[in-house]
Design a protein around this motif. Structure first.
Motif, PDB file in Angstrom:
ATOM      1  N   SER A  37      11.107  -3.284   5.180  1.00 39.85           N
ATOM      2  CA  SER A  37      12.305  -2.770   4.522  1.00 39.85           C
ATOM      3  C   SER A  37      12.989  -1.720   5.382  1.00 39.85           C
ATOM      4  O   SER A  37      12.328  -0.939   6.073  1.00 39.85           O
ATOM      5  CB  SER A  37      11.956  -2.153   3.158  1.00 39.85           C
ATOM      6  OG  SER A  37      13.104  -1.586   2.553  1.00 39.85           O
ATOM      7  N   ASN A  38      14.321  -1.698   5.331  1.00 39.43           N
ATOM      8  CA  ASN A  38      15.083  -0.658   6.018  1.00 39.43           C
ATOM      9  C   ASN A  38      15.602   0.392   5.039  1.00 39.43           C
ATOM     10  O   ASN A  38      16.613   1.046   5.263  1.00 39.43           O
ATOM     11  CB  ASN A  38      16.229  -1.247   6.843  1.00 39.43           C
ATOM     12  CG  ASN A  38      17.230  -2.047   6.026  1.00 39.43           C
ATOM     13  OD1 ASN A  38      16.892  -2.646   5.008  1.00 39.43           O
ATOM     14  ND2 ASN A  38      18.473  -2.071   6.468  1.00 39.43           N
ATOM     15  N   LYS A  39      14.866   0.539   3.933  1.00 38.94           N
ATOM     16  CA  LYS A  39      15.024   1.671   3.023  1.00 38.94           C
ATOM     17  C   LYS A  39      13.644   2.285   2.834  1.00 38.94           C
ATOM     18  O   LYS A  39      12.636   1.709   3.228  1.00 38.94           O
ATOM     19  CB  LYS A  39      15.605   1.206   1.685  1.00 38.94           C
ATOM     20  CG  LYS A  39      17.065   0.781   1.768  1.00 38.94           C
ATOM     21  CD  LYS A  39      17.527   0.081   0.500  1.00 38.94           C
ATOM     22  CE  LYS A  39      17.506   0.975  -0.712  1.00 38.94           C
ATOM     23  NZ  LYS A  39      18.040   0.293  -1.931  1.00 38.94           N
ATOM     24  N   GLU A  40      13.587   3.464   2.228  1.00 41.51           N
ATOM     25  CA  GLU A  40      12.328   4.199   2.159  1.00 41.51           C
ATOM     26  C   GLU A  40      11.404   3.735   1.041  1.00 41.51           C
ATOM     27  O   GLU A  40      10.226   4.078   1.027  1.00 41.51           O
ATOM     28  CB  GLU A  40      12.604   5.695   1.997  1.00 41.51           C
ATOM     29  CG  GLU A  40      13.274   6.309   3.230  1.00 41.51           C
ATOM     30  CD  GLU A  40      13.504   7.792   3.073  1.00 41.51           C
ATOM     31  OE1 GLU A  40      14.401   8.160   2.289  1.00 41.51           O
ATOM     32  OE2 GLU A  40      12.794   8.569   3.709  1.00 41.51           O
ATOM     33  N   GLU A  41      11.909   2.960   0.100  1.00 44.34           N
ATOM     34  CA  GLU A  41      11.116   2.557  -1.049  1.00 44.34           C
ATOM     35  C   GLU A  41      11.193   1.045  -1.254  1.00 44.34           C
ATOM     36  O   GLU A  41      12.108   0.386  -0.773  1.00 44.34           O
ATOM     37  CB  GLU A  41      11.621   3.262  -2.327  1.00 44.34           C
ATOM     38  CG  GLU A  41      11.611   4.785  -2.258  1.00 44.34           C
ATOM     39  CD  GLU A  41      10.217   5.370  -2.237  1.00 44.34           C
ATOM     40  OE1 GLU A  41       9.275   4.663  -2.632  1.00 44.34           O
ATOM     41  OE2 GLU A  41      10.070   6.532  -1.818  1.00 44.34           O
ATOM     42  N   GLY A  42      10.199   0.531  -1.971  1.00 43.01           N
ATOM     43  CA  GLY A  42      10.273  -0.841  -2.436  1.00 43.01           C
ATOM     44  C   GLY A  42       9.276  -1.810  -1.852  1.00 43.01           C
ATOM     45  O   GLY A  42       8.909  -2.794  -2.500  1.00 43.01           O
ATOM     46  N   ALA A  43       8.808  -1.567  -0.643  1.00 40.71           N
ATOM     47  CA  ALA A  43       7.922  -2.539   0.003  1.00 40.71           C
ATOM     48  C   ALA A  43       6.618  -2.717  -0.773  1.00 40.71           C
ATOM     49  O   ALA A  43       6.132  -3.843  -0.931  1.00 40.71           O
ATOM     50  CB  ALA A  43       7.630  -2.120   1.445  1.00 40.71           C
ATOM     51  N   TYR A  44       6.047  -1.620  -1.267  1.00 40.50           N
ATOM     52  CA  TYR A  44       4.772  -1.712  -1.986  1.00 40.50           C
ATOM     53  C   TYR A  44       4.927  -2.520  -3.272  1.00 40.50           C
ATOM     54  O   TYR A  44       4.102  -3.392  -3.578  1.00 40.50           O
ATOM     55  CB  TYR A  44       4.246  -0.309  -2.302  1.00 40.50           C
ATOM     56  CG  TYR A  44       2.985  -0.319  -3.137  1.00 40.50           C
ATOM     57  CD1 TYR A  44       1.754  -0.652  -2.571  1.00 40.50           C
ATOM     58  CD2 TYR A  44       3.022   0.002  -4.494  1.00 40.50           C
ATOM     59  CE1 TYR A  44       0.591  -0.666  -3.331  1.00 40.50           C
ATOM     60  CE2 TYR A  44       1.877  -0.007  -5.262  1.00 40.50           C
ATOM     61  CZ  TYR A  44       0.662  -0.351  -4.672  1.00 40.50           C
ATOM     62  OH  TYR A  44      -0.477  -0.371  -5.445  1.00 40.50           O
ATOM     63  N   GLU A  45       5.979  -2.251  -4.030  1.00 39.25           N
ATOM     64  CA  GLU A  45       6.189  -2.959  -5.291  1.00 39.25           C
ATOM     65  C   GLU A  45       6.409  -4.459  -5.050  1.00 39.25           C
ATOM     66  O   GLU A  45       5.895  -5.299  -5.792  1.00 39.25           O
ATOM     67  CB  GLU A  45       7.386  -2.359  -6.035  1.00 39.25           C
ATOM     68  CG  GLU A  45       7.161  -0.963  -6.569  1.00 39.25           C
ATOM     69  CD  GLU A  45       7.329   0.138  -5.528  1.00 39.25           C
ATOM     70  OE1 GLU A  45       7.128   1.309  -5.873  1.00 39.25           O
ATOM     71  OE2 GLU A  45       7.661  -0.180  -4.365  1.00 39.25           O
ATOM     72  N   ILE A  46       7.166  -4.782  -4.016  1.00 42.51           N
ATOM     73  CA  ILE A  46       7.384  -6.190  -3.666  1.00 42.51           C
ATOM     74  C   ILE A  46       6.063  -6.836  -3.270  1.00 42.51           C
ATOM     75  O   ILE A  46       5.731  -7.955  -3.690  1.00 42.51           O
ATOM     76  CB  ILE A  46       8.410  -6.314  -2.529  1.00 42.51           C
ATOM     77  CG1 ILE A  46       9.795  -5.856  -2.995  1.00 42.51           C
ATOM     78  CG2 ILE A  46       8.449  -7.738  -1.979  1.00 42.51           C
ATOM     79  CD1 ILE A  46      10.471  -6.784  -3.972  1.00 42.51           C
ATOM     80  N   LEU A  47       5.282  -6.123  -2.453  1.00 40.21           N
ATOM     81  CA  LEU A  47       3.988  -6.652  -2.016  1.00 40.21           C
ATOM     82  C   LEU A  47       3.086  -6.963  -3.213  1.00 40.21           C
ATOM     83  O   LEU A  47       2.467  -8.036  -3.274  1.00 40.21           O
ATOM     84  CB  LEU A  47       3.292  -5.661  -1.095  1.00 40.21           C
ATOM     85  CG  LEU A  47       1.882  -6.050  -0.659  1.00 40.21           C
ATOM     86  CD1 LEU A  47       1.916  -7.082   0.453  1.00 40.21           C
ATOM     87  CD2 LEU A  47       1.076  -4.833  -0.214  1.00 40.21           C
ATOM     88  N   LYS A  48       3.005  -6.034  -4.155  1.00 34.35           N
ATOM     89  CA  LYS A  48       2.117  -6.234  -5.308  1.00 34.35           C
ATOM     90  C   LYS A  48       2.549  -7.442  -6.134  1.00 34.35           C
ATOM     91  O   LYS A  48       1.708  -8.188  -6.640  1.00 34.35           O
ATOM     92  CB  LYS A  48       2.086  -4.977  -6.188  1.00 34.35           C
ATOM     93  CG  LYS A  48       1.546  -3.725  -5.506  1.00 34.35           C
ATOM     94  CD  LYS A  48       0.211  -3.958  -4.811  1.00 34.35           C
ATOM     95  CE  LYS A  48      -0.924  -4.204  -5.770  1.00 34.35           C
ATOM     96  NZ  LYS A  48      -2.227  -4.346  -5.055  1.00 34.35           N
ATOM     97  N   GLU A  49       3.839  -7.652  -6.270  1.00 34.49           N
ATOM     98  CA  GLU A  49       4.318  -8.807  -7.019  1.00 34.49           C
ATOM     99  C   GLU A  49       3.967 -10.107  -6.291  1.00 34.49           C
ATOM    100  O   GLU A  49       3.529 -11.078  -6.919  1.00 34.49           O
ATOM    101  CB  GLU A  49       5.836  -8.714  -7.238  1.00 34.49           C
ATOM    102  CG  GLU A  49       6.438  -9.894  -7.979  1.00 34.49           C
ATOM    103  CD  GLU A  49       5.919 -10.060  -9.401  1.00 34.49           C
ATOM    104  OE1 GLU A  49       6.040 -11.176  -9.945  1.00 34.49           O
ATOM    105  OE2 GLU A  49       5.393  -9.074  -9.975  1.00 34.49           O
TER     106      GLU A  49
END
Length: 341
Positions: free
Chosen positions: A321-333
């Motif tokens: 991701s090129n933003k600071e948030e979101g990668a972990y939540e996407i990964l878990k899904e």
């Protein structure tokens, strides 16, 4: 895309998070998902695509580890080699017993130039040393070379960026090559990571995402004044999510290291917390039966990266991701949709 998997839940989370980046899922040598969202360049409205290159911050520490393993494989050093015996740089206050093993596993006790337990604003680093002057491993030395040990050698795990800068300097001295040139030649080019590299932020090639930091008023600014001008041994490589899928497949199939050295790279070395361990290749979750999954992560201003590899399922998930948030939540899904399915 695997038609047996419903990605509807993922699409919903992507919308909720306004996730910007790329997702690549690979199982048994085949891509089952490769999707991108958001903008690589917000002002020009250039969208992220599967071939877009993202900075992955500390996610690229594993490249440094593999380079060290290559030198071990060649008999030029060992994991027990002391840094005073393989590096002609003076660290006046460092313990003489620090070894490559200590550096790889974050138990060396050397002063960290960015102590994540004490600091939360990466931009503060560049108030005394401008980021545009930091373009290679030795450029980091003024931030920690003359510092005193922050812990005893062999103390419990404490994440440390300076240790990986030292590892990069060792790679340079022993190989006779610039660190980034060594990685690009011996890893990226060797296994076909054709879109990956270490790029200067003021000389970026095509198809590179700009990292974005969200301001309090929900506008965004680019991270060009927040990071070193060029990545190095502790992080900052640019990759595509697809290239990281290629990387994991090559690593697990013995295309980078011998079977024995690969086994050592992927073996738990020190306990971090509960069932999470750290090995020469990074974090891993392990139980009585062995390693459940290997875990890579990277965080910088405007950068968010997560990757996991499940060895027993030959499943790899990469989220850039090129933003600071979101990668972990996407990964878990994605994990909920694919693991043990």
């Amino acid at each position: 895309m695997n038609k047996q998997i419903s990605w509807n839940g993922l699409a919903k989370i992507q919308q909720e998070l306004q996730f910007s980046g790329s997702i690549h899922v690979r199982k048994s040598g085949k891509a089952i998902m490769s999707e991108s969202f958001g903008y690589a360049n917000r002002s020009e409205k250039i969208i992220n695509e599967p071939h877009t290159r993202f900075s992955i911050a500390s996610g690229s520490k594993i490249f440094t580890s593999i380079a060290i393993c290559k030198l071990v494989e060649e008999g030029k050093i060992s994991f027990d080699t002391k840094i005073i015996n393989c590096l002609d740089i003076d660290f006046p206050y460092f313990d003489k017993e620090i070894t490559i093993h200590h550096l790889l596993t974050h138990i060396s006790g050397v002063p960290d130039y960015f102590d994540e337990d004490e600091m939360d604003d990466f931009e503060v680093l560049w108030e005394t040393l401008p980021m545009y002057r930091v373009r290679c491993a030795k450029d980091f030395l003024p931030m920690f070379q003359n510092g005193k040990m922050q812990a005893k050698v062999g103390s419990p795990f404490s994440y440390n960026n300076s240790g990986y800068i030292i590892l990069g300097l060792i790679i340079e001295q022993i190989s006779g090559m610039d660190f980034t040139d060594y990685i690009e030649k011996n890893i990226f080019q060797t296994i076909g990571m054709t879109d990956s590299g270490y790029f200067s932020m003021d000389k970026l090639p095509e198809s590179v995402s700009i990292g974005y930091i969200e301001n309090p008023d929900h506008t965004y600014k680019a991270n060009i004044y927040s990071l070193p001008a060029k990545g190095g041994p502790d992080g900052g490589a640019y990759v595509t999510a697809t290239d990281m899928g290629i990387f994991w497949e090559a690593l697990m199939n013995g295309k980078l290291l011998s079977e024995e050295i690969t086994r050592i790279l992927l073996t738990p070395q020190v306990n971090v917390v509960d069932d999470i361990f750290y090995g020469y290749g990074g974090y891993m979750e392990s139980n009585e039966q062995g390693v459940v999954k290997y875990i890579q992560m990277g965080y910088d201003p405007g950068v968010n990266y997560r990757s996991v590899h499940y060895p027993n399922q030959d499943l790899t998930i990469i989220v850039c991701s090129n933003k600071e948030e979101g990668a972990y939540e996407i990964l878990k899904e994605v994990e909920s949709l694919t693991v043990n399915k």
